[in-house]
Design a protein around this motif. Sequence first.
Motif, PDB file in Angstrom:
ATOM      1  N   VAL A 211       0.777  -1.117  -0.029  1.00 23.71           N
ATOM      2  CA  VAL A 211      -0.116  -0.019   0.010  1.00 23.71           C
ATOM      3  C   VAL A 211       0.870   1.172  -0.042  1.00 23.71           C
ATOM      4  CG1 VAL A 211      -1.600   1.288   1.379  1.00 23.71           C
ATOM      5  CG2 VAL A 211      -2.064  -1.101   0.860  1.00 23.71           C
ATOM      6  N   ARG A 212       1.979   1.314   0.667  1.00 23.54           N
ATOM      7  CA  ARG A 212       2.697   2.588   0.694  1.00 23.54           C
ATOM      8  C   ARG A 212       3.594   2.494  -0.660  1.00 23.54           C
ATOM      9  NH1 ARG A 212       5.032   0.436   5.472  1.00 23.54           N
ATOM     10  NH2 ARG A 212       6.885  -0.077   4.774  1.00 23.54           N
ATOM     11  N   LEU A 213       3.756   1.627  -1.261  1.00 26.59           N
ATOM     12  CA  LEU A 213       4.359   1.699  -2.806  1.00 26.59           C
ATOM     13  C   LEU A 213       3.341   2.046  -3.787  1.00 26.59           C
ATOM     14  CD1 LEU A 213       6.107  -1.670  -2.724  1.00 26.59           C
ATOM     15  CD2 LEU A 213       7.046   0.608  -2.613  1.00 26.59           C
ATOM     16  N   VAL A 214       2.059   1.640  -3.199  1.00 26.08           N
ATOM     17  CA  VAL A 214       0.900   2.431  -4.218  1.00 26.08           C
ATOM     18  C   VAL A 214       0.926   3.732  -4.133  1.00 26.08           C
ATOM     19  CG1 VAL A 214      -1.589   2.291  -4.487  1.00 26.08           C
ATOM     20  CG2 VAL A 214      -0.413   0.080  -4.336  1.00 26.08           C
ATOM     21  N   THR A 215       0.959   4.360  -2.518  1.00 28.30           N
ATOM     22  CA  THR A 215       0.906   5.634  -2.343  1.00 28.30           C
ATOM     23  C   THR A 215       1.798   6.565  -2.707  1.00 28.30           C
ATOM     24  OG1 THR A 215      -0.416   5.016  -0.305  1.00 28.30           O
ATOM     25  CG2 THR A 215       0.301   6.967  -0.159  1.00 28.30           C
ATOM     26  N   ALA A 216       3.130   5.730  -2.902  1.00 30.29           N
ATOM     27  CA  ALA A 216       4.279   6.437  -3.478  1.00 30.29           C
ATOM     28  C   ALA A 216       4.211   6.627  -5.098  1.00 30.29           C
ATOM     29  CB  ALA A 216       5.583   5.856  -2.953  1.00 30.29           C
ATOM     30  N   ARG A 217       3.122   6.077  -5.610  1.00 26.31           N
ATOM     31  CA  ARG A 217       3.119   5.977  -7.182  1.00 26.31           C
ATOM     32  C   ARG A 217       4.102   5.208  -7.655  1.00 26.31           C
ATOM     33  NH1 ARG A 217       0.991  11.957  -8.984  1.00 26.31           N
ATOM     34  NH2 ARG A 217      -0.528  12.301  -7.214  1.00 26.31           N
ATOM     35  N   ASN A 218       4.570   4.096  -6.899  1.00 20.37           N
ATOM     36  CA  ASN A 218       5.819   3.057  -7.534  1.00 20.37           C
ATOM     37  C   ASN A 218       4.875   1.919  -8.015  1.00 20.37           C
ATOM     38  OD1 ASN A 218       7.829   1.705  -7.917  1.00 20.37           O
ATOM     39  ND2 ASN A 218       8.969   2.478  -6.215  1.00 20.37           N
TER      40      ASN A 218
END
Length: 333
Positions: A211-218
């Motif tokens: 989810v953090r990667l999603v939030t970082a647009r990665n």
Amino acid sequence: MEQPLRHGVYYYYSTEEYLVRSYAAKTLALLAKQEDDAEVTRVEGPAPSIEEAVAAAGTISFFGTKRIVELPMLEPSAMNEADVGALCDLMQSLENAVLVMSTVFKDDKAKLSKKAKQLIGAAEKAGLTAELVKPGPQDAKRFAVEKARELGAVLSPGAASELVERCGTDLFALESELSKLAAVADYGEITPELIAQMGTQSIEADVFEMVRLVTARNKTRAMAKLSQLLELQNEPIAIAAALSGSFVDMYRVKCGAAAHRNYAAVHKDFSYRGSDYRLRKSGETASHYSRAQLEHILSVLLGLDAALKSSAADGTVLLQTALCEVMQIGERR
């Protein structure tokens, strides 16, 4: 802890069991050494026999040392008023004994009860009381570093953070995980890579990382993380449930903030168990989304759950499609 120990009463209490047990054990060890390895009489809680405690405290030692009486895991709520009063009287009348008492309260409200306040007040007058504060993330990281050192290992940069991400601020879980990892590392360096490879597999922690990667647009790394979760034989329904749980946490914290309720209050309002560290991290991630975006994402994840449970479509494809939709919603900022 100041030495030598001169008080007649030591009372440790907290909502964190590990701290209570740890401080009581250290105090008992220091007292036993200080009093020439005097015997310790243990009177079990949660509602100890006051008669037994009085008898143990009043017994004269043949070696002239003080008697040490341990009353572990007291629960004031489980004791009747007469026993609470008798224990308070005992604390004030000690001559040749030391009491080491401990209580784990189920929540902060419990320590405000009449009987709890009575015991704490009497202990303060007779000796030393210590309310042990529940550890936060930084406390947990320092604990991990120190515990690794005690085991003869060392945490490399980033390893403590990785451990806390997986175990939260549960000190029992951290200690257990460190004991295992230290052995695997042959009591050398414990790296984030080793933790990811050999540490407790926590689908919630891994999904939250995604989810953090999603939030970082990665997008690339987020999809790679999903593939890794599937390769580890995690069921698509379980991954979807953890993904939904992460966004539900964020939505609750977001709504709480709108009502001027912080993550700790949300933790209590929704009766979460364990540490509130999870909601703290959710709050940080939720700051990157609007409430409307979170509602849209939850709608997508609700559809994913229904499809996984009722459709013959491939679960992996459904998950990948839903994750792409979630990323698209997050980009509309």
